[in-house]
Enzyme design. Structure first.
Site, PDB file in Angstrom:
ATOM      1  N   HIS A   1       0.941  -1.175   0.033  1.00 25.38           N
ATOM      2  CA  HIS A   1      -0.110   0.004  -0.076  1.00 25.38           C
ATOM      3  C   HIS A   1       0.844   1.212  -0.004  1.00 25.38           C
ATOM      4  O   HIS A   1       1.943   1.330   0.604  1.00 25.38           O
ATOM      5  CB  HIS A   1      -0.875  -0.056   1.252  1.00 25.38           C
ATOM      6  CG  HIS A   1      -1.861   1.123   1.373  1.00 25.38           C
ATOM      7  ND1 HIS A   1      -1.413   2.344   1.448  1.00 25.38           N
ATOM      8  CD2 HIS A   1      -3.084   0.943   0.968  1.00 25.38           C
ATOM      9  CE1 HIS A   1      -2.463   3.054   1.587  1.00 25.38           C
ATOM     10  NE2 HIS A   1      -3.809   2.447   1.180  1.00 25.38           N
TER      11      HIS A   1
ATOM     12  N   LYS B   1       2.115   2.619   3.286  1.00 22.79           N
ATOM     13  CA  LYS B   1       3.013   1.511   3.989  1.00 22.79           C
ATOM     14  C   LYS B   1       4.468   1.380   3.348  1.00 22.79           C
ATOM     15  O   LYS B   1       5.307   1.353   3.892  1.00 22.79           O
ATOM     16  CB  LYS B   1       2.446   0.255   4.102  1.00 22.79           C
ATOM     17  CG  LYS B   1       1.317  -0.141   4.889  1.00 22.79           C
ATOM     18  CD  LYS B   1       2.059  -0.085   6.498  1.00 22.79           C
ATOM     19  CE  LYS B   1       1.267   0.839   7.422  1.00 22.79           C
ATOM     20  NZ  LYS B   1       2.234   0.982   8.778  1.00 22.79           N
TER      21      LYS B   1
ATOM     22  N   GLU C   1      10.419  11.701   7.076  1.00 20.14           N
ATOM     23  CA  GLU C   1       8.823  11.764   6.376  1.00 20.14           C
ATOM     24  C   GLU C   1       9.065  11.203   4.930  1.00 20.14           C
ATOM     25  O   GLU C   1      10.076  11.903   4.232  1.00 20.14           O
ATOM     26  CB  GLU C   1       8.101  13.094   6.562  1.00 20.14           C
ATOM     27  CG  GLU C   1       8.017  13.743   7.920  1.00 20.14           C
ATOM     28  CD  GLU C   1       7.128  12.848   8.729  1.00 20.14           C
ATOM     29  OE1 GLU C   1       6.359  12.040   8.252  1.00 20.14           O
ATOM     30  OE2 GLU C   1       7.227  13.072   9.783  1.00 20.14           O
TER      31      GLU C   1
ATOM     32  N   GLU D   1      14.302  15.736   9.773  1.00 23.40           N
ATOM     33  CA  GLU D   1      15.418  16.311  10.405  1.00 23.40           C
ATOM     34  C   GLU D   1      16.260  15.389  11.007  1.00 23.40           C
ATOM     35  O   GLU D   1      15.867  14.147  11.526  1.00 23.40           O
ATOM     36  CB  GLU D   1      14.995  17.205  11.629  1.00 23.40           C
ATOM     37  CG  GLU D   1      14.195  18.447  11.322  1.00 23.40           C
ATOM     38  CD  GLU D   1      12.826  18.076  10.833  1.00 23.40           C
ATOM     39  OE1 GLU D   1      12.438  18.449   9.859  1.00 23.40           O
ATOM     40  OE2 GLU D   1      12.057  17.375  11.757  1.00 23.40           O
TER      41      GLU D   1
ATOM     42  N   LYS E   1      -5.603  -4.495   0.441  1.00 24.85           N
ATOM     43  CA  LYS E   1      -6.273  -4.120   1.674  1.00 24.85           C
ATOM     44  C   LYS E   1      -7.320  -5.111   2.105  1.00 24.85           C
ATOM     45  O   LYS E   1      -8.000  -5.778   1.383  1.00 24.85           O
ATOM     46  CB  LYS E   1      -7.196  -2.714   1.507  1.00 24.85           C
ATOM     47  CG  LYS E   1      -6.288  -1.560   1.229  1.00 24.85           C
ATOM     48  CD  LYS E   1      -7.131  -0.190   0.731  1.00 24.85           C
ATOM     49  CE  LYS E   1      -7.383   0.467   2.175  1.00 24.85           C
ATOM     50  NZ  LYS E   1      -8.169   1.696   2.095  1.00 24.85           N
TER      51      LYS E   1
ATOM     52  N   PHE F   1      -8.260  -3.869 -10.582  1.00 28.28           N
ATOM     53  CA  PHE F   1      -7.276  -3.162  -9.765  1.00 28.28           C
ATOM     54  C   PHE F   1      -5.857  -3.538 -10.401  1.00 28.28           C
ATOM     55  O   PHE F   1      -5.153  -4.102  -9.731  1.00 28.28           O
ATOM     56  CB  PHE F   1      -7.466  -3.758  -8.477  1.00 28.28           C
ATOM     57  CG  PHE F   1      -6.751  -2.943  -7.378  1.00 28.28           C
ATOM     58  CD1 PHE F   1      -5.979  -1.945  -7.900  1.00 28.28           C
ATOM     59  CD2 PHE F   1      -6.869  -3.341  -6.141  1.00 28.28           C
ATOM     60  CE1 PHE F   1      -5.402  -1.365  -6.663  1.00 28.28           C
ATOM     61  CE2 PHE F   1      -6.152  -2.582  -5.009  1.00 28.28           C
ATOM     62  CZ  PHE F   1      -5.099  -1.656  -5.381  1.00 28.28           C
TER      63      PHE F   1
ATOM     64  N   ALA G   1      -0.925   8.554  -4.157  1.00 23.44           N
ATOM     65  CA  ALA G   1       0.402   9.009  -3.499  1.00 23.44           C
ATOM     66  C   ALA G   1       0.387   8.266  -1.866  1.00 23.44           C
ATOM     67  O   ALA G   1      -0.727   8.135  -1.295  1.00 23.44           O
ATOM     68  CB  ALA G   1       0.499  10.410  -3.318  1.00 23.44           C
TER      69      ALA G   1
ATOM     70  N   ARG H   1       0.032   7.600   7.789  1.00 20.36           N
ATOM     71  CA  ARG H   1      -1.185   7.884   7.514  1.00 20.36           C
ATOM     72  C   ARG H   1      -2.171   6.491   7.986  1.00 20.36           C
ATOM     73  O   ARG H   1      -3.313   6.620   7.481  1.00 20.36           O
ATOM     74  CB  ARG H   1      -1.459   8.310   6.031  1.00 20.36           C
ATOM     75  CG  ARG H   1      -1.148   9.619   5.475  1.00 20.36           C
ATOM     76  CD  ARG H   1      -1.808  10.275   4.353  1.00 20.36           C
ATOM     77  NE  ARG H   1      -1.782   9.455   3.074  1.00 20.36           N
ATOM     78  CZ  ARG H   1      -2.060   9.962   1.915  1.00 20.36           C
ATOM     79  NH1 ARG H   1      -2.516  11.029   1.827  1.00 20.36           N
ATOM     80  NH2 ARG H   1      -1.653   9.158   0.985  1.00 20.36           N
ATOM     81  N   LYS H   2      -1.581   5.594   8.166  1.00 24.39           N
ATOM     82  CA  LYS H   2      -2.290   4.429   8.738  1.00 24.39           C
ATOM     83  C   LYS H   2      -2.058   4.050  10.493  1.00 24.39           C
ATOM     84  O   LYS H   2      -1.711   2.900  10.548  1.00 24.39           O
ATOM     85  CB  LYS H   2      -1.775   3.402   7.823  1.00 24.39           C
ATOM     86  CG  LYS H   2      -2.253   3.407   6.230  1.00 24.39           C
ATOM     87  CD  LYS H   2      -3.616   3.115   6.298  1.00 24.39           C
ATOM     88  CE  LYS H   2      -4.357   3.520   4.783  1.00 24.39           C
ATOM     89  NZ  LYS H   2      -4.251   4.956   4.207  1.00 24.39           N
TER      90      LYS H   2
ATOM     91  N   LYS I   1      10.620   7.933  13.248  1.00 21.01           N
ATOM     92  CA  LYS I   1      11.026   8.491  14.455  1.00 21.01           C
ATOM     93  C   LYS I   1      11.887   7.731  15.289  1.00 21.01           C
ATOM     94  O   LYS I   1      11.789   6.299  15.239  1.00 21.01           O
ATOM     95  CB  LYS I   1       9.925   8.917  15.135  1.00 21.01           C
ATOM     96  CG  LYS I   1       8.942   9.604  14.372  1.00 21.01           C
ATOM     97  CD  LYS I   1       7.704  10.106  15.089  1.00 21.01           C
ATOM     98  CE  LYS I   1       6.803  11.041  14.470  1.00 21.01           C
ATOM     99  NZ  LYS I   1       5.372  11.370  15.240  1.00 21.01           N
TER     100      LYS I   1
ATOM    101  N   LYS J   1      11.630   9.937  20.298  1.00 16.46           N
ATOM    102  CA  LYS J   1      10.371  10.347  20.283  1.00 16.46           C
ATOM    103  C   LYS J   1       9.245   9.620  20.970  1.00 16.46           C
ATOM    104  O   LYS J   1       9.080   8.633  20.634  1.00 16.46           O
ATOM    105  CB  LYS J   1       9.855  10.576  18.791  1.00 16.46           C
ATOM    106  CG  LYS J   1      10.601  11.754  17.902  1.00 16.46           C
ATOM    107  CD  LYS J   1      12.013  11.669  17.711  1.00 16.46           C
ATOM    108  CE  LYS J   1      12.309  12.653  16.693  1.00 16.46           C
ATOM    109  NZ  LYS J   1      13.940  12.843  16.696  1.00 16.46           N
TER     110      LYS J   1
ATOM    111  N   ASP K   1       6.290   9.584  20.704  1.00 18.90           N
ATOM    112  CA  ASP K   1       4.907   9.160  19.980  1.00 18.90           C
ATOM    113  C   ASP K   1       5.229   7.659  19.590  1.00 18.90           C
ATOM    114  O   ASP K   1       4.290   6.959  19.573  1.00 18.90           O
ATOM    115  CB  ASP K   1       5.041   9.820  18.661  1.00 18.90           C
ATOM    116  CG  ASP K   1       4.468  11.127  18.679  1.00 18.90           C
ATOM    117  OD1 ASP K   1       3.730  11.567  19.681  1.00 18.90           O
ATOM    118  OD2 ASP K   1       4.526  12.000  17.652  1.00 18.90           O
TER     119      ASP K   1
END
Length: 394
Positions: A16, A19, A44, A57, A170, A239, A248, A253-254, A274, A278, A280
């Site tokens: 995906h 991913k 990113e 960074e 998916k 598909f 994109a 985002r998942k 990360k 971090k 997170d």
């Protein structure tokens, strides 16, 4: 808590586009931490038709700083391993751009140890961990089976068992719960990219027949939907065009796929790309570790843990435990015990779980949780606190 209901979770494959981005970002994390265990990385990735773009960074010992060519090779190797050799996205010929730059000195001053100051959190935020007794890995069953379906398809693709699957896919699983326990599937969905050879009615039937065998193989016996019309395979039709060429992809985002499939809260911060300063990432990992050990110890059948941090501050601002009415011990007592067993500062978490190692690429597809702990990998899935918890809360 409701006893009888339907609940749904989805998963996405390693191919995906989001991913793909996550895996490239974590390949970069591993590259830097493999060179310098205390490197700082916030990478990113964006992927689209024949294009890979990195931004973010970094900080690393200058003598061990990876070259631009090494960073590019890490990205291309990741795409190659996934299996993209398509006209619209090819590991070898896609354009590559790197916009990584040095970490902000103002962030660094809050995170770094200095004098009597302990290492601080890399950002503010809230992080959640969750565990439940629905599967042997103590994960929500809907997400567990969504992941397993796509892992089986990927293994068949990589192993040459079938020759018509492409990387992008998916899945979605809806389970029926009775008395709070999953008893069977009421709906199943798979959408998968396929070769041009299957772009016929006969080909689509072949694809559906194959996916049905995957469902039968992955789900417990007797769990297939009684109503076959609730089994959907490529419900929109063909598909062929997929992956970054079809849509994109961006890092992070998942996040619900990465965690608990919607069965538990999420703090909002993504994990991939990360380094473990971090919170997170690292605090979400230790929250899962604590929640899993609580359930494994028989102290609850379901457990949610929240931690919160402020940037530059070492100790968490809060610790919250919720056993959703299933606990055998008062949640406040559990809250008092947990910091005695694991130091919940960023450095304490990294040390306890061994996070300053190049272990992250493996986390970036099919979930960060509910995985098998093996050696230095997925240490937050260990249940090595069970005896200590039982003793402390006896």
């Amino acid at each position: 808590m409701r006893s009888n209901y339907l609940f749904t979770s989805e998963s996405v494959s390693e191919g995906h586009p989001d991913k793909v981005a996550d895996q490239i970002s974590d390949a970069v994390v591993d590259l830097f931490i493999g060179r310098d265990p205390v490197a700082r990385v916030a990478c990113e990735t964006m992927v689209t038709t024949q294009r890979i773009v990195l931004a973010g960074e970094v900080r690393c010992d200058q003598d061990r700083f990876p070259s631009l060519a090494e960073i590019e090779q890490a990205a291309r190797d990741t795409v190659k391993r996934i299996g993209y050799e398509q006209h619209g996205f090819h590991w070898q010929t896609a354009e590559f751009a790197c916009h990584l730059h040095g970490q902000s000195a103002h962030i660094a001053q809050g995170v770094d140890e200095s004098g009597n100051k302990d290492e601080g959190a890399g950002d503010q935020g809230i992080m959640f961990g969750f565990a439940c007794d629905e599967t042997p890995d103590l994960m929500p069953a809907t997400l567990y089976y969504s992941h397993r379906i796509l892992e089986k398809m990927a293994a068949d693709r990589h192993g040459g068992v079938v020759d018509f699957l492409e990387p992008d896919a998916k899945s979605q699983v809806t389970l029926k719960y009775e008395d709070g326990k999953p008893v069977g599937a009421s709906a199943l969905v798979v959408s998968t990219q396929h070769s041009k050879a299957l772009s016929t009615d006969a080909g689509q039937r072949t694809l559906r027949d194959y996916v049905m065998t995957v469902f039968e193989d992955v789900l417990p016996k007797g769990w297939m939907p009684a109503d076959q019309s609730q089994i959907y395979v490529n419900p929109t039709g063909l598909f062929e065009i997929g992956g970054p060429d079809g849509d994109a992809g961006l890092t992070g985002r998942k996040i619900i796929v990465d965690t608990y499939g919607g069965a538990a809260p999420h703090g909002g911060g993504a994990f991939s790309g990360k380094d473990p300063t971090k919170v997170d990432r690292s605090a979400a990992y230790v929250s899962r570790y604590l929640a899993k050990n609580i359930v494994a110890a028989g102290l609850a059948r379901r457990c949610t843990i929240q931690l919160s941090y402020a940037i530059g501050i070492a100790e968490p601002l809060s610790l919250y435990v919720d056993t959703h009415g299933t606990g055998t011990v008062d949640a406040a007592k559990i809250e008092a015990v947990l910091p005695q067993l694991v130091k919940l500062t960023p450095k304490g978490i990294r040390t306890h779980l061994g996070l300053n190692r190049p272990i992250y690429l493996q986390t970036a597809a099919y979930g960060h949780f509910g995985r098998k702990p093996e050696g230095e990998f997925f240490t937050w899935e260990r249940t090595d606190l069970v005896d200590q918890l039982k003793q402390a809360l006896a």
